[in-house]
Design an enzyme around this catalytic site. Structure first.
Site, PDB file in Angstrom:
ATOM      1  N   TYR A 222      -9.677  -8.578 -29.474  1.00  0.00           N
ATOM      2  CA  TYR A 222     -10.687  -8.184 -30.283  1.00  0.00           C
ATOM      3  C   TYR A 222     -10.004  -7.614 -31.564  1.00  0.00           C
ATOM      4  O   TYR A 222     -10.408  -7.951 -32.607  1.00  0.00           O
ATOM      5  CB  TYR A 222     -11.742  -7.321 -29.726  1.00  0.00           C
ATOM      6  CG  TYR A 222     -12.632  -6.662 -30.646  1.00  0.00           C
ATOM      7  CD1 TYR A 222     -13.890  -7.411 -31.263  1.00  0.00           C
ATOM      8  CD2 TYR A 222     -12.445  -5.324 -31.116  1.00  0.00           C
ATOM      9  CE1 TYR A 222     -14.630  -6.871 -31.842  1.00  0.00           C
ATOM     10  CE2 TYR A 222     -13.446  -4.705 -31.964  1.00  0.00           C
ATOM     11  CZ  TYR A 222     -14.732  -5.401 -32.364  1.00  0.00           C
ATOM     12  OH  TYR A 222     -15.495  -4.964 -33.283  1.00  0.00           O
TER      13      TYR A 222
ATOM     14  N   THR B 223     -20.731   2.263 -34.352  1.00  0.00           N
ATOM     15  CA  THR B 223     -21.837   2.206 -35.179  1.00  0.00           C
ATOM     16  C   THR B 223     -23.266   2.293 -34.511  1.00  0.00           C
ATOM     17  O   THR B 223     -23.347   1.207 -33.466  1.00  0.00           O
ATOM     18  CB  THR B 223     -22.046   1.118 -36.119  1.00  0.00           C
ATOM     19  OG1 THR B 223     -20.703   1.124 -37.040  1.00  0.00           O
ATOM     20  CG2 THR B 223     -23.239   1.396 -37.112  1.00  0.00           C
TER      21      THR B 223
END
Length: 268
Positions: free
Chosen positions: A157, A190
């Site tokens: 990732y 987030t």
């Protein structure tokens, strides 16, 4: 501050949850004509309702899985029916697998790479010829601080997000001569304050992260954590959205090839 985005045609991928949802609503509030792309049609219907309440432009939800190789061309065609594409926000991304690279399964690497980077390449490739022809356009890629420093136990990732950052820079060099700007926003964690902001496919819904890191030793979990210098540990999606809108606007007309962290000082 006038962003001059009213009436512009904007594509936002991964628009139904968290960051993408906030970006879609922020562009709608500027009066843009938005094509929001996502897999969850129920969340798409809700997003359409909210966007219509907030802006005087149009909002269209387009159901698509961006990992489908044919999706980008279909999205571009749908957006062109609204108008020439002025802005592309490549927001699709997420985690497919976690763990130490030495113990990883090569068969699953492609999932992280395609979700986070392949989707960016295909969607950008679909809209770029039109932008070059019109000598105008703005592309905003959503990267990650993982692509700047590497997230522990998320090697593929992190590498994919780093590729997004590198692609942002080289593409900006290639297309600046055609009046097209390319920038990147790199958020840390987030989390929305709105419980309705998570679609069925959102990794923040349910126990996704618990399953992703199942069996992780406490000392390894501690190494994954990063602290900010502010009072809270995570950004709000509206903060990512506001920077994305600015980068797409005429107020950032001399800004290109940049990667902007939104990290609360966690990289300091």
């Amino acid at each position: 501050m006038d962003t001059a985005l009213a009436g512009k045609t904007v594509i936002i991928t991964g628009a139904t949850a968290n960051i993408g949802r906030a970006i879609a609503l922020a562009f709608a509030a500027e009066g843009a004509n938005v094509l929001g792309v996502g897999r969850d049609e129920q969340a798409g219907a809700k997003l359409t309702e909210l966007a219509s309440e907030r802006g005087n432009g149009s909002f269209t939800f387009f159901a698509a899985d961006m990992t489908d190789p044919d999706a980008a061309s279909r999205v571009q065609e749908a957006a062109s029916a609204i108008g020439p594409v002025d802005v592309l926000v490549n927001n699709v991304g997420g985690n497919v697998a976690a763990g130490f690279f030495a113990e990883s399964d090569p068969d699953i690497w492609a999932g992280d790479l395609d979700l986070n980077f392949g989707t960016v390449l295909r969607m950008t490739h679909a809209v770029l010829p039109g932008m070059i022809e019109r000598q105008s356009g703005a592309i905003v890629n959503i990267g990650s601080t993982a692509g700047l420093v590497g997230d522990y136990m998320l090697p593929v990732y992190s590498a994919a997000k780093s590729a997004v950052h590198g692609f942002t820079k080289v593409l900006a060099k290639e297309v600046g001569q055609h009046g097209v700007r390319v920038n990147c926003v790199a958020p840390y964690g987030t989390m929305s304050r709105d419980p309705e902001a998570f679609s069925s496919g959102s990794r923040f819904k349910g126990d996704f992260f618990a399953r992703l890191f199942a069996g992780t030793a406490p000392e390894d979990a501690a190494k994954r954590a990063r602290t900010t210098v502010l009072e809270r540990p995570m950004a709000y999606p509206e903060e990512v959205a506001s920077l994305s809108v600015w980068l797409a606007s005429e107020n950032a007309a001399f800004v290109t090839g940049q990667v902007y962290p939104i990290d609360g000082g966690s990289l300091l």
